[in-house]
Motif scaffolding. Structure first.
Motif, PDB file in Angstrom:
ATOM      1  N   ILE A  59       0.842  -1.206   0.000  1.00 62.52           N
ATOM      2  CA  ILE A  59       0.000   0.000   0.000  1.00 62.52           C
ATOM      3  C   ILE A  59       0.873   1.252   0.000  1.00 62.52           C
ATOM      4  O   ILE A  59       0.644   2.187  -0.775  1.00 62.52           O
ATOM      5  CB  ILE A  59      -0.967  -0.008   1.204  1.00 62.52           C
ATOM      6  N   LYS A  60       1.897   1.274   0.842  1.00 66.62           N
ATOM      7  CA  LYS A  60       2.794   2.430   0.907  1.00 66.62           C
ATOM      8  C   LYS A  60       3.497   2.639  -0.439  1.00 66.62           C
ATOM      9  O   LYS A  60       3.594   3.763  -0.925  1.00 66.62           O
ATOM     10  CB  LYS A  60       3.819   2.228   2.034  1.00 66.62           C
ATOM     11  N   TRP A  61       3.987   1.558  -1.040  1.00 64.76           N
ATOM     12  CA  TRP A  61       4.691   1.678  -2.321  1.00 64.76           C
ATOM     13  C   TRP A  61       3.739   2.193  -3.399  1.00 64.76           C
ATOM     14  O   TRP A  61       4.073   3.120  -4.132  1.00 64.76           O
ATOM     15  CB  TRP A  61       5.289   0.328  -2.734  1.00 64.76           C
ATOM     16  N   TYR A  62       2.555   1.599  -3.471  1.00 64.51           N
ATOM     17  CA  TYR A  62       1.587   2.046  -4.479  1.00 64.51           C
ATOM     18  C   TYR A  62       1.181   3.502  -4.254  1.00 64.51           C
ATOM     19  O   TYR A  62       1.044   4.265  -5.202  1.00 64.51           O
ATOM     20  CB  TYR A  62       0.336   1.166  -4.461  1.00 64.51           C
ATOM     21  N   GLU A  63       0.987   3.902  -3.006  1.00 71.71           N
ATOM     22  CA  GLU A  63       0.627   5.296  -2.715  1.00 71.71           C
ATOM     23  C   GLU A  63       1.765   6.249  -3.099  1.00 71.71           C
ATOM     24  O   GLU A  63       1.536   7.288  -3.718  1.00 71.71           O
ATOM     25  CB  GLU A  63       0.293   5.475  -1.231  1.00 71.71           C
ATOM     26  N   HIS A  97       0.315   4.592  -7.782  1.00 66.90           N
ATOM     27  CA  HIS A  97      -0.273   3.437  -8.466  1.00 66.90           C
ATOM     28  C   HIS A  97      -1.313   2.691  -7.633  1.00 66.90           C
ATOM     29  O   HIS A  97      -1.696   1.586  -7.983  1.00 66.90           O
ATOM     30  CB  HIS A  97       0.820   2.444  -8.879  1.00 66.90           C
ATOM     31  N   LEU A  98      -1.726   3.274  -6.514  1.00 70.75           N
ATOM     32  CA  LEU A  98      -2.729   2.593  -5.702  1.00 70.75           C
ATOM     33  C   LEU A  98      -4.103   2.876  -6.293  1.00 70.75           C
ATOM     34  O   LEU A  98      -4.654   3.957  -6.143  1.00 70.75           O
ATOM     35  CB  LEU A  98      -2.688   3.046  -4.237  1.00 70.75           C
ATOM     36  N   THR A  99      -4.618   1.893  -6.990  1.00 68.30           N
ATOM     37  CA  THR A  99      -5.949   2.006  -7.582  1.00 68.30           C
ATOM     38  C   THR A  99      -6.953   1.370  -6.639  1.00 68.30           C
ATOM     39  O   THR A  99      -6.586   0.546  -5.791  1.00 68.30           O
ATOM     40  CB  THR A  99      -6.008   1.282  -8.942  1.00 68.30           C
ATOM     41  N   PRO A 100      -8.225   1.710  -6.773  1.00 71.89           N
ATOM     42  CA  PRO A 100      -9.235   1.037  -5.949  1.00 71.89           C
ATOM     43  C   PRO A 100      -9.210  -0.488  -6.130  1.00 71.89           C
ATOM     44  O   PRO A 100      -9.401  -1.234  -5.172  1.00 71.89           O
ATOM     45  CB  PRO A 100     -10.550   1.638  -6.440  1.00 71.89           C
ATOM     46  N   SER A 157      -5.884   4.334   4.361  1.00 73.31           N
ATOM     47  CA  SER A 157      -5.676   4.634   2.943  1.00 73.31           C
ATOM     48  C   SER A 157      -6.695   5.665   2.471  1.00 73.31           C
ATOM     49  O   SER A 157      -7.872   5.584   2.824  1.00 73.31           O
ATOM     50  CB  SER A 157      -5.832   3.350   2.112  1.00 73.31           C
ATOM     51  N   PRO A 158      -6.268   6.626   1.662  1.00 75.81           N
ATOM     52  CA  PRO A 158      -7.219   7.624   1.163  1.00 75.81           C
ATOM     53  C   PRO A 158      -8.301   7.015   0.263  1.00 75.81           C
ATOM     54  O   PRO A 158      -9.318   7.646   0.017  1.00 75.81           O
ATOM     55  CB  PRO A 158      -6.343   8.610   0.378  1.00 75.81           C
ATOM     56  N   LEU A 159      -8.098   5.791  -0.180  1.00 75.64           N
ATOM     57  CA  LEU A 159      -9.092   5.135  -1.024  1.00 75.64           C
ATOM     58  C   LEU A 159     -10.133   4.344  -0.235  1.00 75.64           C
ATOM     59  O   LEU A 159     -11.007   3.709  -0.815  1.00 75.64           O
ATOM     60  CB  LEU A 159      -8.408   4.203  -2.035  1.00 75.64           C
ATOM     61  N   SER A 160     -10.056   4.382   1.105  1.00 72.72           N
ATOM     62  CA  SER A 160     -11.033   3.662   1.921  1.00 72.72           C
ATOM     63  C   SER A 160     -12.417   4.294   1.778  1.00 72.72           C
ATOM     64  O   SER A 160     -12.568   5.497   1.906  1.00 72.72           O
ATOM     65  CB  SER A 160     -10.634   3.686   3.398  1.00 72.72           C
ATOM     66  N   ARG A 161     -13.377   3.444   1.526  1.00 75.79           N
ATOM     67  CA  ARG A 161     -14.778   3.878   1.437  1.00 75.79           C
ATOM     68  C   ARG A 161     -15.489   3.476   2.722  1.00 75.79           C
ATOM     69  O   ARG A 161     -14.940   2.752   3.543  1.00 75.79           O
ATOM     70  CB  ARG A 161     -15.445   3.196   0.231  1.00 75.79           C
ATOM     71  N   GLN A 162     -16.728   3.934   2.882  1.00 83.97           N
ATOM     72  CA  GLN A 162     -17.476   3.623   4.104  1.00 83.97           C
ATOM     73  C   GLN A 162     -17.609   2.122   4.297  1.00 83.97           C
ATOM     74  O   GLN A 162     -17.410   1.621   5.395  1.00 83.97           O
ATOM     75  CB  GLN A 162     -18.863   4.264   4.061  1.00 83.97           C
ATOM     76  N   HIS A 164     -10.649   8.929  10.215  1.00 88.59           N
ATOM     77  CA  HIS A 164     -12.043   9.006   9.776  1.00 88.59           C
ATOM     78  C   HIS A 164     -12.987   9.743  10.719  1.00 88.59           C
ATOM     79  O   HIS A 164     -14.136   9.995  10.348  1.00 88.59           O
ATOM     80  CB  HIS A 164     -12.597   7.596   9.541  1.00 88.59           C
ATOM     81  N   ASP A 165     -12.569  10.076  11.914  1.00 88.12           N
ATOM     82  CA  ASP A 165     -13.535  10.621  12.880  1.00 88.12           C
ATOM     83  C   ASP A 165     -13.936  12.068  12.617  1.00 88.12           C
ATOM     84  O   ASP A 165     -14.855  12.569  13.239  1.00 88.12           O
ATOM     85  CB  ASP A 165     -13.061  10.437  14.319  1.00 88.12           C
ATOM     86  N   LYS A 166     -13.298  12.720  11.693  1.00 90.64           N
ATOM     87  CA  LYS A 166     -13.673  14.107  11.374  1.00 90.64           C
ATOM     88  C   LYS A 166     -14.807  14.172  10.351  1.00 90.64           C
ATOM     89  O   LYS A 166     -15.395  15.217  10.138  1.00 90.64           O
ATOM     90  CB  LYS A 166     -12.463  14.877  10.829  1.00 90.64           C
ATOM     91  N   THR A 167     -15.096  13.032   9.721  1.00 94.02           N
ATOM     92  CA  THR A 167     -16.214  13.009   8.779  1.00 94.02           C
ATOM     93  C   THR A 167     -17.450  12.496   9.506  1.00 94.02           C
ATOM     94  O   THR A 167     -17.350  11.664  10.415  1.00 94.02           O
ATOM     95  CB  THR A 167     -15.922  12.089   7.576  1.00 94.02           C
ATOM     96  N   ALA A 168     -18.600  12.985   9.107  1.00 96.20           N
ATOM     97  CA  ALA A 168     -19.852  12.565   9.758  1.00 96.20           C
ATOM     98  C   ALA A 168     -20.045  11.062   9.611  1.00 96.20           C
ATOM     99  O   ALA A 168     -20.397  10.366  10.568  1.00 96.20           O
ATOM    100  CB  ALA A 168     -21.033  13.325   9.168  1.00 96.20           C
ATOM    101  N   THR A 169     -19.796  10.542   8.424  1.00 97.22           N
ATOM    102  CA  THR A 169     -19.969   9.109   8.176  1.00 97.22           C
ATOM    103  C   THR A 169     -19.006   8.296   9.028  1.00 97.22           C
ATOM    104  O   THR A 169     -19.393   7.319   9.658  1.00 97.22           O
ATOM    105  CB  THR A 169     -19.748   8.791   6.687  1.00 97.22           C
ATOM    106  N   GLY A 170     -17.736   8.704   9.048  1.00 94.53           N
ATOM    107  CA  GLY A 170     -16.739   7.984   9.834  1.00 94.53           C
ATOM    108  C   GLY A 170     -17.076   7.981  11.311  1.00 94.53           C
ATOM    109  O   GLY A 170     -16.978   6.950  11.981  1.00 94.53           O
TER     110      GLY A 170
END
Length: 189
Positions: free
Chosen positions: A22-26, A30-33, A79-84, A123-129
């Motif tokens: 993950i670190k290398w791809y980021e 090259h870190l794709t979903p 990861s910035p690509l993490s979804r809910q 994630h705690d700064k977002t309402a969803t998180g």
């Protein structure tokens, strides 16, 4: 060294490749979903299929499957690509590891707490998180079917998470929620 012990080391240390990938791809953009999802699914499969959760194996060394899994879950969860839906699955896997019926006695609960803490911070700064994480903490309840070790592991994980937050910010709003979860696991309550 028996087959079980060889597998314990191979699998547990293979998990450490996930945070590195993950670190290398980021770093290289090259870190794709799809890549992230592939790594995540491989980790989830490993966690649910692993049978040997020993931290330290006498005369052989550290296997640390739970601790290494915590590190990988943290990398995926921050990861910035993490979804809910990823966040939900990741913290459910942390809860699964924290509630293993194998004694976590080689700081695995601290590594799990650090993973949860890092994910919560991301994630705690977002309402969803905030809602997802609050719901998860509120859903942590003891198993009343006699799983004393599993309940103890979860209690130790929650205590570690509490102090991780306390040391960072002694007025964190998470402290009350975590303390309430700890109370649910209190053997004297």
């Amino acid at each position: 060294m028996g087959k079980k012990r060889q597998t314990a080391f191979l699998c547990a240390f293979s998990v450490l490749l996930i945070p590195l990938a993950i670190k290398w791809y980021e770093t290289h953009g090259h870190l794709t979903p799809q890549r992230r999802d592939t790594l995540q699914q491989a980790l989830f499969t490993y966690i649910r299929q692993e049978q040997d959760w020993r931290g330290y194996i006498p005369r052989k060394g550290w296997a640390h499957a739970a601790a290494h899994s915590a590190d990988a879950l943290s990398a995926l969860g921050t990861s910035p690509l993490s979804r809910q839906e990823d966040l939900v699955a990741i913290i459910q896997n942390i809860a699964y590891l924290a509630h293993l019926d194998t004694p976590l006695m080689h700081t695995e609960e601290d590594r799990l707490a650090m993973a949860a803490y890092q994910i919560m911070r991301a994630h705690d700064k977002t309402a969803t998180g905030f809602v997802v994480i609050s719901s998860w903490l509120n859903a942590l309840t003891p198993d009343h079917s006699g799983k004393v070790i599993a309940n103890g592991n979860t209690r130790h994980f929650l205590r570690s998470l509490y102090f991780r937050w306390y040391f960072d910010n002694s007025s964190s709003p998470w402290l009350f929620t975590i303390a309430e979860a700890i109370k649910r696991f209190d053997i004297f309550a």
